[in-house]
Design an enzyme around this catalytic site. Structure first.
Site, short mmCIF file in Angstrom:
data_model
loop_
_atom_site.label_atom_id
_atom_site.label_comp_id
_atom_site.label_asym_id
_atom_site.label_seq_id
_atom_site.Cartn_x
_atom_site.Cartn_y
_atom_site.Cartn_z
CG ASP A 79 -1.72 1.25 1.37
OD1 ASP A 79 -2.60 1.49 0.53
OD2 ASP A 79 -1.47 2.01 2.32
CD GLU A 102 -3.66 -1.96 -0.85
OE1 GLU A 102 -4.00 -0.78 -1.06
OE2 GLU A 102 -3.91 -2.55 0.23
#
Length: 227
Positions: free
Chosen positions: A44, A116
């Site tokens: 992320d 992610e």
């Protein structure tokens, strides 16, 4: 869980040196202790940095506020989930029995998390230049088609226009909480959408900021197919 990763390697344009790391990126916490949440955290952060830099270079005359809105659009859940689906990522994920029976491989949030985590795993398996190249490749089309006007318009105006077109009503904003001292307050605003029963809340350092944030939340919730 599919164990032949060749088609997935082809889809993402990368072959892992450490296949255990790859498998961890695709493992939900319901399966075992060594799961993908730490990799998701890492991915992320990397994704946010790469997209921020790409936007900074692509739009040299846009201010911080508009760049933030563009980044929010690109790294939001729906965008990442769609990419995960394009890769067929869910079919390679590993879940515990309960999560598997409930269709975890199709759940948007879990696909987003795995996407992610995949980024974090590629970074650890290679280097920052390699993962940056992969991210920019995956986002090439959406970056090239990105409209500043569409995605940086005042969210309150966008919500108003949408509701007027769809159900001939307008949003109503209400302050439901005010916290902090007079010089450092935080406002919580709730927006209701006429005949649409659901309400949405957000916080801000001013009433205006809180209303804008609430409008963003509402827009992402009620028109996911159009943003």
């Amino acid at each position: 869980m599919i164990t032949d990763y060749t088609p997935l390697y082809r889809n993402i344009g990368y072959r892992f040196n450490d296949e255990e790391l790859f498998e961890q990126a695709l493992t939900h916490r319901s399966k075992q202790k060594k799961h993908n949440e730490r990799l998701e955290f890492l991915g992320d952060s990397i994704l946010g940095f790469v997209i921020a830099e790409a936007l900074y270079q692509k739009f040299p005359h846009e201010d911080e506020g508009n760049l933030s809105l563009l980044r929010m659009y690109l790294v939001r859940g729906k965008t990442l989930t769609n990419m995960a689906k394009q890769f067929n990522l869910g079919e390679y994920m590993s879940f515990g029995v309960g999560e598997l029976k409930s269709g975890g491989h199709k759940r948007a949030r879990l696909l987003e998390d795995a996407f992610e985590a995949l980024i974090g795993a590629i970074y650890l398996d290679s280097d920052v230049l390699t993962v940056k190249e992969r991210i920019l490749c995956w986002f090439k089309d959406v970056l090239s088609e990105l409209s500043v006007e569409e995605h940086t318009k005042d969210p309150k105006s966008k919500l108003q226009e949408y509701l007027q077109a769809k159900i001939q009503t307008h949003p109503v904003y209400s302050i439901i909480a005010t916290e902090g001292l007079d010089h450092d307050q935080t406002f919580t605003v709730e927006v209701s959408l006429g005949s649409l029963a659901q309400t949405y809340r957000a916080k801000g350092k001013s009433r205006k900021e809180a209303e804008h944030e609430a409008a963003k939340v509402a827009l992402l919730a009620i028109r996911p197919q159009e943003d």
